[in-house]
Design a protein around this motif. Structure first.
Motif: not given
Length: 586
Positions: A14-18, A147-159, A312-320
Motif C-alpha cells: 500500500a505504501n508503494y502505491v501511496g 527505472h533501470q533497477e526495476q525494483q527499488p528496495k524501499y518505497w521511500t527510495d522514490y517518494l 515499483f512498476q505495478a504500484a505506479a499503474l494502480l496509483a495512476a
C-alpha cells in the motif's frame, strides 16, 4: 475551503502505491505553477487530499493528509523520528538513569541516489541557473537509475514528498517477512494488532481535528499481505467514531507470483500453503471489509502489464488509476481557457451511486492514454483514422493496448454494467492538441448514448467527469507507460523529453518547463458490475472447500477465527453474490 479527505496506508505494498499517488499529487501542484499548466491546474483543488502551510516568506507548501503504517525497517534510509543516538542523548539528559549505557545498533540503510538528489535540489541556490541546471540533470539521472533497477528496495527510495513525522508509524519488533504477517494477518486481539489499530486511529483523529469539513476517509490496504486483520480493526474503530462519513477502501493486491514468493518462508513454518493462504485471504477481505466500507474496490495489476512483476512498476499503474478515479472529488468550478472541469462530486455521492444498485463493490479500469476524440465531421474523421498517432480513437471497449482492467475476476461489458463513474482527463483532438472540456464531454456523451442504444434492457446509471488537466508524470514514474503515450506526446514535448520507438516502453519524464500538451490523458471507469456475482460465488466455493482442510483450518486458527465465524463469513459471501443475481431483481 474544500471538504477534506484523510488517507490511510496500511502495509508495504500500500505504501508503494501511496508513494506513487503522492508523487502524482506533488507533480500536479508543481506543474500548476507553470504558465501553460496554470489555467488547467486551477480546476483542481489539492486541499482535498493535502494540508497546506505558509512560511515566513509567504511560500505555500503542501503535505499529504495521510497516516502511514508499515513494518520496522521498511522505511529504508529515510527517518521520520529521532535516531537511536538522539534518543540515548535525550534519556541521559533526563537524568533518570546514572548507570552505564550501551547502545547496540545496525548500520542505517543508505538513502537512494534519487532521494539524495531531491534533498540537494531543495537546498540549491535558486539564483544560480548553471548550478540549478546541473542539479536537475543529476536528479534526472538518478530517476533513470530507479527505472533501470526495476525494483527499488524501499518505497521511500522514490517518494518525492515530505510526510508529517507524527503520521508515519512502524510496528516495533515486527519486521518484513514475519511469519505471522502474511495473508490476512495476525489475529485482531494480538498485541501488535491492537497497538497498530490504536495508534492509527489516534493519528486519524489528529488530522480530523485540523479539518474544517471532513468529507470522508480513503484507505489503501495491503490486506492480502499481512495487514487485513489490522486494517479491519482500524476501519471498525473509525466507523464507530465517524459513522456518518463515507469510507472508500482500495484492497491492493500484489501479483500472485510475487506474493507466493514472499509467503514461502511463512508457509514453510505453518501447515498452510501460500496458495490456500491467498485464497482464504481474499475471502476474508471481501467478507469482512464490505461490512464496514462504503465502497470496496479490489485492485491488482494485470499479469500482462509490462513490469507487473515489480512492486515499483505495478504500484505506479494502480496509483495512476486511483488518482484519475478520484479526480472528481478534487475538481472545482474554476474556469480555464480550455473550459472548466465538469462533473465534480463528493465522496458520499460517489459511494452512494456505485453501492446503490446491488452491493458495495466496484471494479476499476484505466486507459493511459485514451484514444483521440472522434472528429465531428466525416471528412476529418476519415483523415483522423489514417493519421492518428496512437492508432486508436476514444472508446469504452477497453480493447486498446493502453487499457488495463485492474479488478480480477470481473468483466466490464455493457450488459453487466449497473452504475459507473467515468473520468476523462487531458483528452486530445490530435497528437499535438488538447481538447477543451466541451469537446471531451460531447465525445464521451456520444459514446455513452451509443452504448445505451446497443444495450436496450440493460440500463446503467452513469456519472462522468471531464477535466482538461492531463496526468502530470513525476520523474520517478516508471517504464511501464506504453509507447502510445510517449509517441503522442513527442511532437509537443520539449527538447529534453524522451521519445520512444514503436513497441518500446520508456519513461515519459516531467521536466521544468515541459509543455502541458506533452503529458498523457487518462480515462478511468469505476464500475458496479453484475459480473461480481461470479467472483463472489467463486470465493464462497473456495471458502467452503478450504475451511474443512488442515491447511485452511491452520490459517484460520492463526488469524483468530472459529468455525462459527467462518460459517458466518461464508454466508456473507453467498448473500453478496445473490444481490448481483439478475434472476432476483437485477
Amino acid at each position: 475551503m474544500a471538504p477534506e479527505i484523510i488517507t490511510l496506508q496500511l502495509g508495504s505494498y500500500a505504501n508503494y502505491v501511496g508513494a506513487h499517488f503522492w508523487n502524482l499529487q506533488d507533480e500536479a501542484i508543481a506543474t500548476g505553477q507553470q504558465e501553460d499548466w496554470s489555467n488547467m491546474a486551477a480546476s483542481i483543488d489539492h486541499e482535498v487530499f493535502c494540508s497546506w502551510s505558509e512560511d515566513g516568506k509567504g511560500r505555500v507548501s503542501y503535505a499529504p493528509r495521510t497516516v502511514v503504517l508499515d513494518f520496522s525497517g521498511a522505511l529504508g534510509g529515510v527517518s521520520f523520528s529521532p535516531d537511536a543516538a538522539e534518543a540515548v542523548a535525550a534519556c541521559m539528559a533526563a537524568g533518570s538513569w546514572s548507570g552505564p549505557v550501551q547502545v547496540h545498533s545496525t548500520r542505517r540503510a543508505a538513502k537512494s541516489s534519487f532521494r539524495q538528489q531531491l534533498e540537494a535540489a531543495a537546498e540549491a541556490d535558486e539564483g544560480d541557473e548553471a548550478a540549478a541546471a546541473a542539479q536537475q540533470a543529476a536528479l534526472e539521472a538518478a530517476a533513470l537509475a530507479l527505472h533501470q533497477e526495476q525494483q527499488p528496495k524501499y518505497w521511500t527510495d522514490y517518494l518525492q514528498v515530505d510526510l508529517h513525522p507524527s503520521t508515519v508509524l512502524t510496528l516495533p519488533g515486527v519486521w518484513q517477512g514475519s511469519s505471522a504477517w502474511h495473508g490476512w494477518g495476525p489475529a485482531p486481539d494480538s498485541s501488535s494488532s491492537r497497538e497498530a489499530a490504536e495508534a492509527a486511529a489516534d493519528r486519524v483523529r489528529w488530522w480530523a481535528e485540523q479539518c474544517d469539513r471532513l468529507q470522508g476517509l480513503q484507505v489503501l490496504a495491503d490486506d492480502l499481505g499481512g495487514w487485513g486483520g489490522v486494517g479491519r480493526s482500524i476501519v471498525q474503530e473509525l466507523r464507530e467514531e465517524y459513522a456518518s462519513q463515507p469510507l472508500l477502501y482500495f484492497s491492493l493486491q500484489q501479483q500472485q507470483q510475487q506474493q507466493q514468493q514472499q509467503q514461502q518462508q511463512a508457509a514453510a513454518n505453518t501447515n498452510s500453503s501460500s496458495s490456500s493462504r491467498r485464497q482464504l485471504s481474499q475471502c476474508m477481505s471481501v467478507a469482512e471489509v464490505t461490512q464496514l466500507a462504503s465502497l470496496y474496490v479490489p485492485l491488482v495489476a494485470p499479469a500482462s502489464t509490462a513490469g507487473s512483476s515489480s512492486n515499483f512498476q505495478a504500484a505506479a499503474l494502480l496509483a495512476a488509476a486511483i488518482d484519475t478515479a478520484t479526480l472528481p472529488l478534487r475538481c472545482n468550478s474554476a474556469h480555464a481557457a480550455a473550459g472548466a472541469a465538469l462533473g465534480s462530486t463528493d465522496l458520499h455521492s460517489l459511494c452512494h451511486l456505485l453501492a446503490g444498485p446491488a452491493a458495495n463493490l466496484a471494479a476499476l479500469s484505466l486507459q493511459l492514454p485514451p484514444g483521440e476524440l472522434p472528429s465531428s465531421t466525416p471528412e476529418a474523421a476519415s483523415q483522423q483514422d489514417t493519421s492518428s498517432s496512437s492508432g486508436a480513437l476514444l472508446s469504452l471497449s477497453g480493447s486498446s493496448s493502453s487499457s488495463y482492467l485492474l479488478t480480477d475476476g470481473v468483466q466490464l461489458g455493457p450488459e453487466q454494467c449497473l452504475a459507473e463513474s467515468l473520468t476523462l482527463r487531458g483528452a486530445r483532438v490530435s497528437a499535438a492538441s488538447l481538447a477543451c472540456s466541451s469537446q471531451a464531454k460531447a465525445a464521451l456523451d456520444a459514446l455513452l448514448l451509443q452504448r445505451q442504444r446497443d444495450t436496450i434492457g440493460h440500463p446503467c446509471v452513469s456519472h462522468s467527469c471531464i477535466s482538461p488537466m492531463p496526468v502530470a508524470l513525476p520523474l520517478s514514474f516508471p517504464h511501464w507507460l506504453g509507447s502510445a503515450a510517449a509517441t503522442a506526446a513527442a511532437p509537443a514535448a520539449s527538447s529534453g523529453s524522451s521519445s520512444s520507438a514503436a513497441g518500446v516502453r520508456v519513461p515519459l519524464l516531467s521536466r521544468p518547463g515541459m509543455a502541458a500538451a506533452a503529458a498523457p490523458g487518462a480515462l478511468s471507469r469505476l464500475t458496479a458490475t453484475a459480473s461480481f456475482e461470479g467472483m463472489l460465488a467463486g470465493l464462497s466455493s473456495s471458502m467452503r472447500r478450504l475451511v474443512p482442510s488442515g491447511q485452511g483450518r491452520a490459517c484460520l486458527d492463526e488469524w483468530g477465527y472459529s468455525v462459527g465465524d467462518t460459517e458466518e463469513l461464508q454466508e456473507r459471501l453467498l448473500q453478496l453474490a445473490q444481490r448481483y443475481d439478475s434472476d432476483k431483481g437485477l
